[in-house]
Design a protein around this motif. Structure first.
Motif, PDB file in Angstrom:
ATOM      1  N   GLY A  51       5.372   1.174   4.773  1.00  0.00           N
ATOM      2  CA  GLY A  51       6.651   0.520   5.005  1.00  0.00           C
ATOM      3  C   GLY A  51       7.133  -0.322   3.851  1.00  0.00           C
ATOM      4  O   GLY A  51       6.529  -0.382   2.775  1.00  0.00           O
ATOM      5  N   THR A  52       8.250  -0.982   4.108  1.00  0.00           N
ATOM      6  CA  THR A  52       8.835  -1.881   3.124  1.00  0.00           C
ATOM      7  C   THR A  52       9.638  -2.944   3.849  1.00  0.00           C
ATOM      8  O   THR A  52      10.134  -2.713   4.959  1.00  0.00           O
ATOM      9  CB  THR A  52       9.737  -1.117   2.139  1.00  0.00           C
ATOM     10  N   ASN A 112      -3.451  -5.662   4.713  1.00  0.00           N
ATOM     11  CA  ASN A 112      -2.080  -5.576   4.207  1.00  0.00           C
ATOM     12  C   ASN A 112      -2.140  -5.257   2.719  1.00  0.00           C
ATOM     13  O   ASN A 112      -2.586  -6.084   1.918  1.00  0.00           O
ATOM     14  CB  ASN A 112      -1.333  -6.892   4.433  1.00  0.00           C
ATOM     15  N   SER A 150       9.158  -5.517  -2.684  1.00  0.00           N
ATOM     16  CA  SER A 150      10.539  -5.770  -2.289  1.00  0.00           C
ATOM     17  C   SER A 150      11.175  -6.712  -3.297  1.00  0.00           C
ATOM     18  O   SER A 150      10.509  -7.592  -3.850  1.00  0.00           O
ATOM     19  CB  SER A 150      10.602  -6.373  -0.885  1.00  0.00           C
ATOM     20  N   ALA A 203       2.440  -1.330   2.018  1.00  0.00           N
ATOM     21  CA  ALA A 203       3.825  -1.756   1.839  1.00  0.00           C
ATOM     22  C   ALA A 203       4.191  -1.704   0.364  1.00  0.00           C
ATOM     23  O   ALA A 203       3.331  -1.836  -0.515  1.00  0.00           O
ATOM     24  CB  ALA A 203       4.033  -3.168   2.379  1.00  0.00           C
ATOM     25  N   THR A 204       5.459  -1.517   0.106  1.00  0.00           N
ATOM     26  CA  THR A 204       5.931  -1.451  -1.271  1.00  0.00           C
ATOM     27  C   THR A 204       6.507  -2.800  -1.691  1.00  0.00           C
ATOM     28  O   THR A 204       6.782  -3.667  -0.859  1.00  0.00           O
ATOM     29  CB  THR A 204       7.017  -0.376  -1.414  1.00  0.00           C
ATOM     30  N   PRO A 217       9.000   3.783   1.227  1.00  0.00           N
ATOM     31  CA  PRO A 217       7.860   4.258   2.029  1.00  0.00           C
ATOM     32  C   PRO A 217       7.653   5.758   1.964  1.00  0.00           C
ATOM     33  O   PRO A 217       6.522   6.241   2.024  1.00  0.00           O
ATOM     34  CB  PRO A 217       8.231   3.809   3.448  1.00  0.00           C
ATOM     35  N   SER A 265      -1.908  -1.422   6.548  1.00  0.00           N
ATOM     36  CA  SER A 265      -0.463  -1.378   6.337  1.00  0.00           C
ATOM     37  C   SER A 265      -0.177  -1.329   4.842  1.00  0.00           C
ATOM     38  O   SER A 265      -0.388  -2.307   4.126  1.00  0.00           O
ATOM     39  CB  SER A 265       0.199  -2.611   6.960  1.00  0.00           C
ATOM     40  N   THR A 268      -0.243  -4.107  -0.742  1.00  0.00           N
ATOM     41  CA  THR A 268       1.003  -3.927  -1.491  1.00  0.00           C
ATOM     42  C   THR A 268       0.756  -2.933  -2.614  1.00  0.00           C
ATOM     43  O   THR A 268      -0.123  -3.139  -3.457  1.00  0.00           O
ATOM     44  CB  THR A 268       1.502  -5.257  -2.078  1.00  0.00           C
ATOM     45  N   PHE A 314       9.277   1.572   8.641  1.00  0.00           N
ATOM     46  CA  PHE A 314       7.819   1.574   8.729  1.00  0.00           C
ATOM     47  C   PHE A 314       7.393   2.846   9.451  1.00  0.00           C
ATOM     48  O   PHE A 314       7.656   3.013  10.639  1.00  0.00           O
ATOM     49  CB  PHE A 314       7.302   0.329   9.459  1.00  0.00           C
TER      50      PHE A 314
END
Length: 446
Positions: free
Chosen positions: A399-400, A215, A249, A246-247, A266, A244, A217, A308
């Motif tokens: 994704g986010t 994961n 949040s 992810a941005t 994303p 994965s 970020t 996503f």
């Protein structure tokens, strides 16, 4: 040609980033880009860049809304085990180490688990490994035929014996935070240097052959350059099954430490990976795979969020080939479009058509030779699926997590994440935005 006139693509509802009140929102196209525009009567106007590629967003969302079923059973549940954490991450979506939500007990959640057997449960927290009864949770979930995935920062997995004990209880999968190969990154995102601990945890996961997801970020100005090194590392290590990206949040501690201007959608991650991988993973790859993925989800009647985006890579001699190229999606795409048109009037006919064409494409392409073990056990009933993924397959997502800036009510109704939450009234199921809302206590979700 760029248009200097705003064109409304669709209307939806969102939230005010200041007071979290539900407000109308427009998704608009302007200069070949897509924005969300909304106005709060109290706090004024807000504008968020969603995509710099309007063709991609418009075609994919139209396809998504056309094929996704309206009523879908949730099959993935996130259990918030504890608010305690052994880190103090500046980017945390939660507000850990506060008495916001009491920890739920095995007894309280038993009825929820028994009603959702043969599902996939994600144990997360703040940090789930801090629960002294973590082994009992895994055993109970496995007893009911579930796949158990644990989300963790990995600190306690540095202890080999502890990780071995979790595996012995039946733990299927570990998703570990991994933000790059530079300790400066961890100091900025996680509050301390963690690279050596992460490496040791990954070594233990590899030795025990536990399916692992990374994961990652991605934060603007901090670790955008880590996408390729992380993908290269994952490709070289078959025990890693997914990455994965992810941005940030705008939730929890992250909203205190980072400004809205630092948010990345994303779609921008796709541009980053295309550039860093020198076109070997392209926007076209993702576009074709997403259309296939949405049809497959529709066929299986499974929820997933539009925010996503996914692709799949097939490992081969230290390198990779994209799933869509191996599967010859450019030839298969017309069948996906036909599914979209057929499902409007006859879902059964559309599903039969898709299944037959899927089998034909599998056996007529080089797919079987390359991957050897089909990832199509997902087509089987959930209670007899093999949770093990083929060693050659690597899933990659961009994704986010929903926050008041990005929340889109039309997309959220297809949310693929059910949250098992405890409040003053007891334990219940919630969707993604409501779950994070309750944990943070900063959005009025009434």
């Amino acid at each position: 040609m760029k248009s200097s006139v705003e064109i409304i693509i669709r209307t939806t509802h969102s939230l005010c980033p200041k007071c979290s009140k539900k407000i109308p929102a427009d998704i608009v196209e302007y200069n070949n880009a897509v924005y969300m525009k909304k106005t709060c009567p109290l706090h004024g106007n807000f504008k968020l860049l969603i995509s710099k590629h309007s063709w991609y967003y418009k075609q994919l969302t139209e396809f998504y809304f056309s094929v996704m079923p309206k009523n879908m059973k949730q099959s993935r549940f996130y259990i918030y085990l504890s608010n305690k954490c052994n880190l103090n991450c500046p980017i945390c979506l939660l507000e850990p180490n506060q008495e916001i939500i009491p920890d739920m007990s095995l007894k309280e959640i038993k009825s929820v688990i028994e009603k959702n057997k043969s599902s996939r449960f994600y144990l997360y927290g703040a940090e789930p490994t801090l629960r002294s009864d973590i082994h009992d949770w895994i055993k109970m979930l496995k007893k009911n035929g579930n796949i158990v995935n644990m989300h963790t920062n990995g600190i306690k997995l540095e202890n080999f014996e502890f990780l071995q004990s979790l595996k012995d209880c039946g733990l299927d999968y570990v998703s570990i935070q991994f933000d790059g190969f530079n300790d400066t990154i961890y100091q900025k995102l996680r509050g301390r240097g963690l690279l050596d601990i992460k490496r040791k945890a990954l070594d233990n996961l590899k030795y025990l052959n536990i399916q692992t997801g990374l994961n990652v970020t991605i934060a603007r100005g901090i670790n955008e350059d880590q996408i390729k090194p992380i993908l290269d590392f994952a490709i070289e290590n078959p025990f890693i099954k997914d990455v994965s990206f992810a941005t940030l949040s705008h939730l929890g501690d992250a909203q205190k430490n980072f400004s809205p201007e630092e948010l990345i959608m994303p779609d921008e991650l796709i541009d980053m990976v295309e550039q860093q991988m020198e076109g070997k993973i392209s926007r076209k790859n993702l576009f074709l795979f997403q259309k296939f993925y949405y049809v497959l989800l529709s066929f299986l009647n499974v929820r997933r969020c539009y925010n996503f985006q996914h692709t799949a890579l097939i490992r081969e001699n230290g390198s990779f080939q994209t799933f869509d190229e191996l599967f010859e999606f450019d030839k298969f795409e017309q069948n996906l479009d036909k599914y979209r048109s057929t499902i409007k009037t006859n879902r059964l006919k559309a599903n039969i058509f898709f299944f037959l064409n899927l089998l034909t494409n599998i056996f007529s392409s080089h797919f079987l030779k390359k991957i050897r073990c089909l990832p199509l056990n997902m087509l089987l009933p959930r209670n007899i699926r093999n949770p093990k993924m083929p060693s050659k397959l690597l899933l990659v997502s961009f994704g986010t997590v929903c926050d008041p800036y990005k929340y889109d009510a039309q997309i959220s109704r297809y949310c693929g994440q059910g949250f098992v939450i405890k409040d003053e009234k007891g334990v219940f199921l919630s969707d993604s935005i409501s779950g994070l809302t309750l944990q943070n206590k900063h959005i009025n979700n009434k």
